[in-house]
Scaffold this motif. Structure first.
Motif, PDB file in Angstrom:
ATOM      1  N   LEU A 196       0.904  -1.139   0.128  1.00 26.45           N
ATOM      2  CA  LEU A 196       0.075   0.002  -0.075  1.00 26.45           C
ATOM      3  C   LEU A 196       0.746   1.080   0.000  1.00 26.45           C
ATOM      4  CD1 LEU A 196      -2.604  -1.055   2.737  1.00 26.45           C
ATOM      5  CD2 LEU A 196      -2.778  -0.951   0.137  1.00 26.45           C
ATOM      6  N   PRO A 197       0.360   2.287  -0.648  1.00 30.72           N
ATOM      7  CA  PRO A 197       1.184   3.577  -0.798  1.00 30.72           C
ATOM      8  C   PRO A 197       1.685   4.220   0.623  1.00 30.72           C
ATOM      9  CG  PRO A 197      -1.076   4.122  -1.526  1.00 30.72           C
ATOM     10  CD  PRO A 197      -0.744   2.687  -1.233  1.00 30.72           C
ATOM     11  N   ALA A 198       2.493   4.787   0.913  1.00 32.96           N
ATOM     12  CA  ALA A 198       2.724   5.529   2.231  1.00 32.96           C
ATOM     13  C   ALA A 198       1.772   6.926   2.297  1.00 32.96           C
ATOM     14  CB  ALA A 198       4.163   5.882   2.446  1.00 32.96           C
ATOM     15  N   ARG A 199       1.253   7.408   1.204  1.00 34.26           N
ATOM     16  CA  ARG A 199       0.490   8.546   1.203  1.00 34.26           C
ATOM     17  C   ARG A 199      -0.740   8.462   0.076  1.00 34.26           C
ATOM     18  NH1 ARG A 199       0.633  13.178  -1.994  1.00 34.26           N
ATOM     19  NH2 ARG A 199       0.079  15.170  -1.165  1.00 34.26           N
ATOM     20  N   TYR A 200      -1.996   8.924   0.596  1.00 35.17           N
ATOM     21  CA  TYR A 200      -2.911   8.764  -0.453  1.00 35.17           C
ATOM     22  C   TYR A 200      -3.238  10.162  -0.911  1.00 35.17           C
ATOM     23  CZ  TYR A 200      -3.462   3.887   1.418  1.00 35.17           C
ATOM     24  OH  TYR A 200      -3.228   2.778   1.900  1.00 35.17           O
ATOM     25  N   ARG A 201      -3.302  10.092  -2.374  1.00 32.66           N
ATOM     26  CA  ARG A 201      -3.576  11.398  -2.929  1.00 32.66           C
ATOM     27  C   ARG A 201      -5.156  11.588  -3.256  1.00 32.66           C
ATOM     28  NH1 ARG A 201      -1.203  10.545  -7.266  1.00 32.66           N
ATOM     29  NH2 ARG A 201       0.999  10.702  -6.294  1.00 32.66           N
ATOM     30  N   ALA A 202      -5.551  12.628  -3.281  1.00 32.09           N
ATOM     31  CA  ALA A 202      -6.903  12.947  -3.473  1.00 32.09           C
ATOM     32  C   ALA A 202      -6.850  14.714  -3.868  1.00 32.09           C
ATOM     33  CB  ALA A 202      -7.919  12.972  -2.403  1.00 32.09           C
ATOM     34  N   TYR A 203      -8.156  14.902  -4.678  1.00 27.34           N
ATOM     35  CA  TYR A 203      -8.049  16.226  -5.334  1.00 27.34           C
ATOM     36  C   TYR A 203      -9.354  16.747  -4.926  1.00 27.34           C
ATOM     37  CZ  TYR A 203      -3.934  14.892  -8.204  1.00 27.34           C
ATOM     38  OH  TYR A 203      -2.992  14.319  -8.771  1.00 27.34           O
ATOM     39  N   PRO A 204      -9.505  18.192  -4.530  1.00 29.07           N
ATOM     40  CA  PRO A 204     -10.636  18.671  -3.954  1.00 29.07           C
ATOM     41  C   PRO A 204     -11.518  19.021  -5.319  1.00 29.07           C
ATOM     42  CG  PRO A 204      -8.878  20.268  -4.049  1.00 29.07           C
ATOM     43  CD  PRO A 204      -8.377  18.888  -4.332  1.00 29.07           C
ATOM     44  N   ALA A 205     -12.625  18.962  -5.408  1.00 33.06           N
ATOM     45  CA  ALA A 205     -13.361  19.140  -6.637  1.00 33.06           C
ATOM     46  C   ALA A 205     -14.698  20.265  -6.482  1.00 33.06           C
ATOM     47  CB  ALA A 205     -13.923  17.858  -7.182  1.00 33.06           C
ATOM     48  N   ASP A 206     -14.871  20.942  -7.489  1.00 37.21           N
ATOM     49  CA  ASP A 206     -16.393  21.752  -7.614  1.00 37.21           C
ATOM     50  C   ASP A 206     -17.247  20.581  -7.972  1.00 37.21           C
ATOM     51  OD1 ASP A 206     -18.421  22.816  -9.481  1.00 37.21           O
ATOM     52  OD2 ASP A 206     -17.646  24.440  -8.243  1.00 37.21           O
ATOM     53  N   PRO A 207     -18.325  20.021  -7.258  1.00 34.75           N
ATOM     54  CA  PRO A 207     -19.178  19.185  -7.267  1.00 34.75           C
ATOM     55  C   PRO A 207     -19.901  19.078  -8.732  1.00 34.75           C
ATOM     56  CG  PRO A 207     -19.657  19.921  -5.141  1.00 34.75           C
ATOM     57  CD  PRO A 207     -18.549  20.923  -5.771  1.00 34.75           C
ATOM     58  N   GLN A 208     -20.046  20.645  -9.331  1.00 35.27           N
ATOM     59  CA  GLN A 208     -20.953  20.827 -10.311  1.00 35.27           C
ATOM     60  C   GLN A 208     -20.092  20.245 -11.708  1.00 35.27           C
ATOM     61  OE1 GLN A 208     -24.114  21.220 -11.143  1.00 35.27           O
ATOM     62  NE2 GLN A 208     -23.454  20.333 -13.207  1.00 35.27           N
ATOM     63  N   LYS A 209     -18.508  20.736 -11.558  1.00 42.23           N
ATOM     64  CA  LYS A 209     -17.882  20.407 -12.347  1.00 42.23           C
ATOM     65  C   LYS A 209     -17.490  19.013 -12.624  1.00 42.23           C
ATOM     66  CE  LYS A 209     -15.325  24.859 -12.845  1.00 42.23           C
ATOM     67  NZ  LYS A 209     -13.995  25.689 -12.658  1.00 42.23           N
ATOM     68  N   LEU A 210     -17.397  18.413 -11.405  1.00 42.44           N
ATOM     69  CA  LEU A 210     -17.229  16.870 -11.154  1.00 42.44           C
ATOM     70  C   LEU A 210     -18.322  16.066 -11.857  1.00 42.44           C
ATOM     71  CD1 LEU A 210     -15.014  14.911 -10.414  1.00 42.44           C
ATOM     72  CD2 LEU A 210     -16.067  14.742  -8.397  1.00 42.44           C
ATOM     73  N   ALA A 211     -19.503  16.389 -11.658  1.00 49.37           N
ATOM     74  CA  ALA A 211     -20.770  16.110 -12.184  1.00 49.37           C
ATOM     75  C   ALA A 211     -20.964  15.875 -13.777  1.00 49.37           C
ATOM     76  CB  ALA A 211     -21.841  16.532 -11.729  1.00 49.37           C
ATOM     77  N   ASN A 212     -20.349  16.849 -14.181  1.00 42.03           N
ATOM     78  CA  ASN A 212     -20.219  16.981 -15.507  1.00 42.03           C
ATOM     79  C   ASN A 212     -19.326  16.255 -16.412  1.00 42.03           C
ATOM     80  OD1 ASN A 212     -22.064  19.298 -15.489  1.00 42.03           O
ATOM     81  ND2 ASN A 212     -20.729  20.968 -15.704  1.00 42.03           N
ATOM     82  N   ALA A 213     -18.305  16.061 -15.683  1.00 44.35           N
ATOM     83  CA  ALA A 213     -16.975  15.489 -16.390  1.00 44.35           C
ATOM     84  C   ALA A 213     -17.276  13.890 -15.957  1.00 44.35           C
ATOM     85  CB  ALA A 213     -15.850  15.548 -15.434  1.00 44.35           C
ATOM     86  N   LEU A 214     -18.345  13.538 -15.204  1.00 42.06           N
ATOM     87  CA  LEU A 214     -18.538  12.225 -14.783  1.00 42.06           C
ATOM     88  C   LEU A 214     -19.939  11.836 -15.546  1.00 42.06           C
ATOM     89  CD1 LEU A 214     -17.303  11.868 -11.273  1.00 42.06           C
ATOM     90  CD2 LEU A 214     -16.344  10.699 -13.129  1.00 42.06           C
ATOM     91  N   ALA A 215     -20.558  12.618 -16.212  1.00 34.79           N
ATOM     92  CA  ALA A 215     -21.791  12.400 -16.658  1.00 34.79           C
ATOM     93  C   ALA A 215     -21.890  11.132 -17.469  1.00 34.79           C
ATOM     94  CB  ALA A 215     -22.383  13.773 -17.684  1.00 34.79           C
ATOM     95  N   ASP A 216     -21.150  10.664 -18.172  1.00 33.51           N
ATOM     96  CA  ASP A 216     -21.099   9.531 -19.039  1.00 33.51           C
ATOM     97  C   ASP A 216     -20.373   8.453 -18.230  1.00 33.51           C
ATOM     98  OD1 ASP A 216     -22.602  10.860 -21.095  1.00 33.51           O
ATOM     99  OD2 ASP A 216     -20.994  11.556 -22.004  1.00 33.51           O
ATOM    100  N   ALA A 217     -19.930   8.523 -17.140  1.00 33.96           N
ATOM    101  CA  ALA A 217     -19.333   7.399 -16.409  1.00 33.96           C
ATOM    102  C   ALA A 217     -19.973   6.353 -16.151  1.00 33.96           C
ATOM    103  CB  ALA A 217     -18.702   7.969 -15.096  1.00 33.96           C
ATOM    104  N   VAL A 218     -19.297   5.110 -16.037  1.00 32.48           N
ATOM    105  CA  VAL A 218     -19.917   3.929 -15.553  1.00 32.48           C
ATOM    106  C   VAL A 218     -19.263   3.657 -14.403  1.00 32.48           C
ATOM    107  CG1 VAL A 218     -20.076   1.577 -16.345  1.00 32.48           C
ATOM    108  CG2 VAL A 218     -20.125   3.311 -18.158  1.00 32.48           C
ATOM    109  N   GLU A 219     -20.225   3.217 -13.359  1.00 31.45           N
ATOM    110  CA  GLU A 219     -19.774   2.680 -12.107  1.00 31.45           C
ATOM    111  C   GLU A 219     -19.097   1.468 -11.959  1.00 31.45           C
ATOM    112  OE1 GLU A 219     -21.544   2.357  -7.454  1.00 31.45           O
ATOM    113  OE2 GLU A 219     -22.899   3.207  -9.127  1.00 31.45           O
ATOM    114  N   LEU A 220     -18.322   1.337 -11.175  1.00 31.21           N
ATOM    115  CA  LEU A 220     -17.455   0.007 -11.279  1.00 31.21           C
ATOM    116  C   LEU A 220     -18.106  -0.775 -10.184  1.00 31.21           C
ATOM    117  CD1 LEU A 220     -13.951   1.308 -11.754  1.00 31.21           C
ATOM    118  CD2 LEU A 220     -15.193   0.039 -13.354  1.00 31.21           C
ATOM    119  N   ILE A 221     -17.993  -2.396 -10.026  1.00 29.25           N
ATOM    120  CA  ILE A 221     -18.516  -3.008  -9.128  1.00 29.25           C
ATOM    121  C   ILE A 221     -17.412  -4.304  -8.780  1.00 29.25           C
ATOM    122  CG2 ILE A 221     -20.375  -4.516  -8.316  1.00 29.25           C
ATOM    123  CD1 ILE A 221     -22.301  -2.803  -9.739  1.00 29.25           C
ATOM    124  N   LEU A 222     -17.104  -4.410  -7.774  1.00 23.27           N
ATOM    125  CA  LEU A 222     -15.929  -5.545  -7.605  1.00 23.27           C
ATOM    126  C   LEU A 222     -16.748  -6.855  -7.313  1.00 23.27           C
ATOM    127  CD1 LEU A 222     -12.856  -4.260  -5.881  1.00 23.27           C
ATOM    128  CD2 LEU A 222     -13.341  -4.801  -8.221  1.00 23.27           C
TER     129      LEU A 222
END
Length: 222
Positions: A196-222
């Protein structure tokens, strides 16, 4: 032109002979998706007795996000080779781009008609113009304080980070999705092997911009 590892390796050999007397062993050369630099030299340092240091594991990273003229890509490669030469030879410069670096840069520019500069960072326009189609795997997390964060990861790392990434951020909820939206092209992807990595990276997001970018995204299921 988009730089590749093969191209950078070929040019390294060419310029090593032409400008550095063939003295530099081939370092590890990596393609980079970093948002803020076009080239970077790195090495590891081992401290030895009597204040001596040893530099090893030399590596050069070349950005493969932006399309540049061949001449500019070559100047970036040579820039990082100057850093490598100074480090490999154990020379002590006054700063990262100090007197030795500037002297070598000016000499190479004059003798070989190059246009190497101290810094060439990616601009906002460069980032926005990256519209290549790439497959992205994204973890979108909602924190207890209401913030939304997202982390792009490599396909090979999805299974390993599936539970660990939301835990690391104490996420209230998390969703994994895949998309080809170019919005995510400029973000660095997390990658991990068995460890596992020593540090976990994450980016803050504007909810609306993120929603637009993910409009055609497909949810992953393990």
């Amino acid at each position: 032109m988009i730089a590749t590892i093969d191209y950078a390796t070929k040019k390294f050999h060419e310029y090593n002979v032409q400008m550095f007397g063939g003295e530099l062993p081939l370092p590890a050369i990596f393609a980079s998706k970093a948002r803020t630099y076009l080239g970077r030299y790195e090495c590891d340092v081992r401290h030895k007795l009597f204040g001596r240091t040893e530099r090893y594991n030399h590596r050069i990273r070349i950005n493969t996000v932006q399309d540049f003229p061949e001449e500019e890509i070559d100047d970036i490669i040579i820039h990082e080779m100057i850093h490598y030469f100074i480090s490999f030879k154990g020379l002590h410069d006054t700063s990262a781009h100090g007197r030795i670096f500037r002297s070598m840069m000016a000499d190479i520019n004059a003798r070989f008609g190059r246009n190497i500069s101290i810094s060439k960072r990616r601009t906002k326009q460069m980032i926005e113009e990256d519209t290549r189609v790439r497959r992205h795997y994204i973890c979108v997390m909602t924190l207890a304080d209401g913030r939304t964060l997202f982390t792009p990861v490599t396909e090979q790392s999805v299974r390993t980070l599936w539970q660990q990434l939301p835990k690391a951020w104490e996420a209230k909820s998390a969703k994994w999705l895949t998309t080809c939206d170019p919005f995510f092209n400029s973000y660095r992807r997390m990658s991990c092997g068995r460890r596992l990595p020593a540090r976990y990276r994450a980016y803050p997001a504007d909810p609306q911009k993120l929603a637009n970018a993910l409009a055609d995204a497909v949810e992953l299921i393990l």
